[in-house]
Structure formats: structure tokens, C-alpha cells
Write an enzyme that holds these catalytic residues in place. Structure first.
Site, short mmCIF file in Angstrom:
data_model
loop_
_atom_site.label_atom_id
_atom_site.label_comp_id
_atom_site.label_asym_id
_atom_site.label_seq_id
_atom_site.Cartn_x
_atom_site.Cartn_y
_atom_site.Cartn_z
N HIS A 164 73.96 14.67 59.57
CA HIS A 164 75.23 15.13 58.89
C HIS A 164 75.90 13.79 58.88
O HIS A 164 76.61 13.85 59.90
CB HIS A 164 75.76 16.44 59.53
CG HIS A 164 74.41 17.42 59.53
ND1 HIS A 164 74.46 18.56 60.34
CD2 HIS A 164 73.50 17.81 58.45
CE1 HIS A 164 73.39 19.37 59.90
NE2 HIS A 164 73.09 18.97 59.07
N GLU A 167 79.86 13.86 60.94
CA GLU A 167 79.59 13.89 62.35
C GLU A 167 79.62 12.33 62.94
O GLU A 167 78.70 12.13 63.50
CB GLU A 167 78.63 14.44 62.69
CG GLU A 167 78.71 16.10 62.37
CD GLU A 167 77.39 17.27 62.26
OE1 GLU A 167 76.41 16.56 62.98
OE2 GLU A 167 77.34 18.08 61.62
N HIS A 257 74.43 15.19 67.11
CA HIS A 257 75.18 15.92 65.96
C HIS A 257 76.68 16.38 66.87
O HIS A 257 77.11 15.83 67.68
CB HIS A 257 74.56 17.17 65.67
CG HIS A 257 73.63 17.04 64.83
ND1 HIS A 257 73.64 17.36 63.63
CD2 HIS A 257 72.29 16.92 65.23
CE1 HIS A 257 72.46 17.30 62.98
NE2 HIS A 257 71.60 16.94 63.81
N GLU A 333 75.03 18.41 70.63
CA GLU A 333 76.18 18.79 69.71
C GLU A 333 77.47 18.50 70.54
O GLU A 333 77.77 18.78 71.98
CB GLU A 333 76.39 20.41 69.66
CG GLU A 333 75.12 20.85 68.52
CD GLU A 333 75.33 20.43 67.26
OE1 GLU A 333 76.37 19.80 66.74
OE2 GLU A 333 74.53 20.74 66.36
#
Length: 373
Positions: A164, A167, A257, A333
Site C-alpha cells: 500500500h 504507508e 504496513h 502495522e
């Protein structure tokens, strides 16, 4: 001097709807071929010493509107240090206020990691002993998919970031990991490279990164939903990386991420894969416990829900790799906001903290690498 806002540069994203002196109404542009949007990155010129008010009027319709409460945009006038600035969210509008000291300032969703910095990182690492660069293939826009292999022991470790593209903290993490791994004076890195070979893809989605996308590639495809059946037409990035993984095998994999809404650092695992083994689950849990001990920025209380047995989405990379190779896989994350356990009002979660977290992740990996098959 008249203030102006532009975004015609690498990873730039904003559209000016209205301007009234130092007040602007803006909107974030959707990813090409997609309804996703949340990443913004633009430049303000001609406003030294004056407060500029920037209203992103379509924030309420973004991919993750839950990410705006308690969020603060980042600003920089030298493009090296990124600090938080006054930001409010109400009635679907994100309002950013900043008084630049000079006539040129940059505003972004998070500290950007440019494609030029990416190329500098690849060039710097590829010139070091024991590091081999290879291009795994081309993206739809014709960019190289760079992979850096740090030659070492028999266990095969894969790190990959920015599926992504918005990010950007993910590639800051990669830079931190690489800097530690190539440090010949670091005993943890020396031990890791004795035991394992590292394959590192700093940017899985260079097209989306350059285009200023939040979540998709040049075709509007979310790469982290392509791992079950990637194709050269839709997702060459995943196609080429997965092919390379098939050639080497995978014993440990981290997909890096950022999360828009959750103000913590956490892991997501592969608990719902059909062939889950006790060994896989135990090593994943152990890694998280070690990392929580090593880093005050990491915790295991907050995160995503756990999939029920046999219900994992195998289109997502962590699930696909754990099922495909029987490896220990995980998604890391990091927050766009701040770490609520250890807040920093001036910087929030930052590029620098992302890099330091990478060093702690390598320390945790060192404690389990001998138990990987």
C-alpha cells in the site's frame, strides 16, 4: 506575495477547489481506477510568516474516516525533519493550520519516502560486500521491482514493504532494517547473517508511490488481495515477488504496513490458514512477546481480530505465505497517528521511530532464528 498550493511532484496528491488569500479548500484525489483515497502530499509557497488554513473537504468520504480523529498532519520546510501541526476534524472536513517560516513548505499525511530516496537506498546498499541487487521484473508503469539479497546462512527471510504505497512508514522501516543488517560491528546482525539469507523488497508498489496513491497500483489494484492468483496484467508486482519466493523458499516473512486508525504498533498473523501447525503458531506468538519486551513502542493488546480456523483470506500475503511455505509470517502495522502508549506531541509516530522499530524487530528475530526450519 500570493500563497499557492501545488502537488505536481513525486507522490504529490491534492486538488485545489478554492483559494481566498491564505485560506484553501482542497480535496484528495482518488487512486487511479479506484475509490481509495487518503494520502495527501502538497507544497505551500509564498506564505512566510502567515498562518495558512487548508480545509480538505472530502476527508469524510476517504477510505478510513476513522483515521482522522486525533490525527495531526506533518509539515516540513527542509524535507528532512517532519513535525506535526495543528489539525482538526469535524463534519467530514480535515482542517490543517500552519505558519511557515519560509516561502516553501510541504504538508503530508505522513513523512514521505520518495522514489529518489528509494533509488539512493538501493544504490547505497547494492554497493556493499555481500549484498546483491536484482530486479524481479517491471511494474505496469515500467519501473523496476528492486530486491536486495544479503547473502548469509541457510534460512530464508523475506521483508517487503509498501504494498500500500501511502504507508510510507513501511519503507522507512526497511531503511532502518537494512542499516542494521549491513553494520559489520553489530553482533546481532552478524549472527543473523550467519544463520539466514535476507531478501528485501523495499517498495512493492513504486507506481502507486510515485502517483500519490494510498492503496493501489497503476491499475487500481490492491496488491495485498492478489497473492492467491497474481497476474502480469493486474498485479505484476506480486507475480514477480511470489515467483522469486517460490525459487528461494520462505522460512520467515514480514509484510510491513501502516494503519490509519489504530494508534498502536501491532502484528497481524495467519491463525486462520487451513494447514496451521502448532510450531508456526508458537513461533509467531514468541516473536511478538520478545518484541514487546525489547521495544516500548510495540504491544500485543490492541490490533485486528483473529480469523477462525480455516477462514483465512489466502489472497493476503501473510496468509498465503504461511500456507504456501509453512513459514512464520506476519504483518507489522505502525500508526499514522501516534503510539498512544508513548505519545510524542511534536512528532507523533515518525520516520525515525519506524527505523528504530526495525532494529528491535531484528533483535527479536535473532532470538528465534535458530528455531526456524
Amino acid at each position: 506575495m500570493t500563497a499557492r498550493i501545488t502537488a505536481a511532484f513525486d507522490s504529490g496528491n491534492i486538488r485545489v477547489l478554492a483559494a481566498d488569500g491564505d485560506r484553501f479548500d482542497l480535496e484528495i484525489v482518488k487512486d487511479h481506477g479506484s475509490d481509495f483515497y487518503q494520502w495527501f502530499h502538497f507544497r505551500v509557497t509564498g506564505a512566510a510568516g502567515r498562518e495558512v488554513t487548508m480545509r480538505i473537504v472530502n476527508a469524510g468520504g476517504s477510505a478510513y474516516p476513522g483515521g482522522w480523529p486525533d490525527y495531526a498532519a506533518v509539515v516540513s520546510e527542509d524535507r528532512r525533519e517532519w513535525r506535526r501541526t495543528t489539525t482538526d476534524y469535524a463534519d467530514g472536513v480535515l482542517t490543517i493550520r500552519y505558519t511557515p517560516a519560509t516561502n516553501s513548505a510541504w504538508i503530508a499525511y505522513f513523512a514521505p519516502y520518495s522514489m529518489e530516496r528509494h533509488h539512493d537506498l538501493v544504490a547505497r546498499m547494492a554497493g556493499l560486500p555481500g549484498v546483491v541487487h536484482r530486479s524481479l521484473g517491471l511494474t505496469l508503469d515500467g519501473q523496476e521491482i528492486d530486491c536486495l539479497t544479503l547473502e548469509g546462512g541457510p534460512r530464508q527471510v523475506w521483508f517487503y514493504a509498501r504494498q500500500h504505497p501511502g504507508e510510507s512508514m513501511a519503507e522507512w522501516w526497511i531503511e532502518g532494517a537494512l542499516d542494521r543488517l549491513v553494520d559489520r560491528h553489530d553482533p546481532v546482525s552478524r549472527a543473523l547473517r550467519r544463520d539466514a539469507t535476507f531478501h528485501i523488497v523495499p517498495n512493492m508498489n513504486p507506481d502507486g508511490s510515485r502517483r500519490g496513491h494510498l492503496r493501489t497500483n497503476a491499475a487500481g489494484i490492491n496488491l495485498n488481495r492478489e497473492w492467491h492468483a497474481p497476474s502480469l496484467e493486474r498485479s505484476p508486482e506480486v507475480f514477480h515477488v511470489r515467483e522469486a519466493m517460490d525459487r528461494t523458499g520462505v522460512d520467515f516473512a514480514m509484510d510491513i504496513h501502516g494503519d490509519e486508525a489504530i494508534p498502536y504498533v501491532f502484528l497481524a498473523g495467519f491463525e486462520g490458514i487451513p494447514s496451521l501447525t502448532e510450531r508456526q503458531g508458537a513461533l509467531y506468538t514468541r516473536f511478538g512477546e520478545i518484541l514487546a519486551r525489547r521495544s516500548p513502542d510495540f504491544q500485543t493488546r490492541h490490533g485486528y481480530g483473529v480469523s477462525r480456523p480455516g477462514t483465512a483470506n489466502l489472497a493476503m500475503s501473510t496468509n498465503q505465505l504461511a500456507e504456501r511455505f509453512g513459514c512464520v509470517g506476519m504483518t507489522l502495522e505502525m500508526p499514522f497517528k501516534d503510539n498512544a502508549d508513548l505519545p510524542d506531541p511534536a512528532y507523533g509516530w515518525s520516520a525515525e521511530r519506524s527505523m528504530r522499530l526495525a532494529a528491535d524487530c531484528l533483535g527479536a528475530l535473532h532470538e528465534i532464528v535458530g528455531d526456524l526450519r
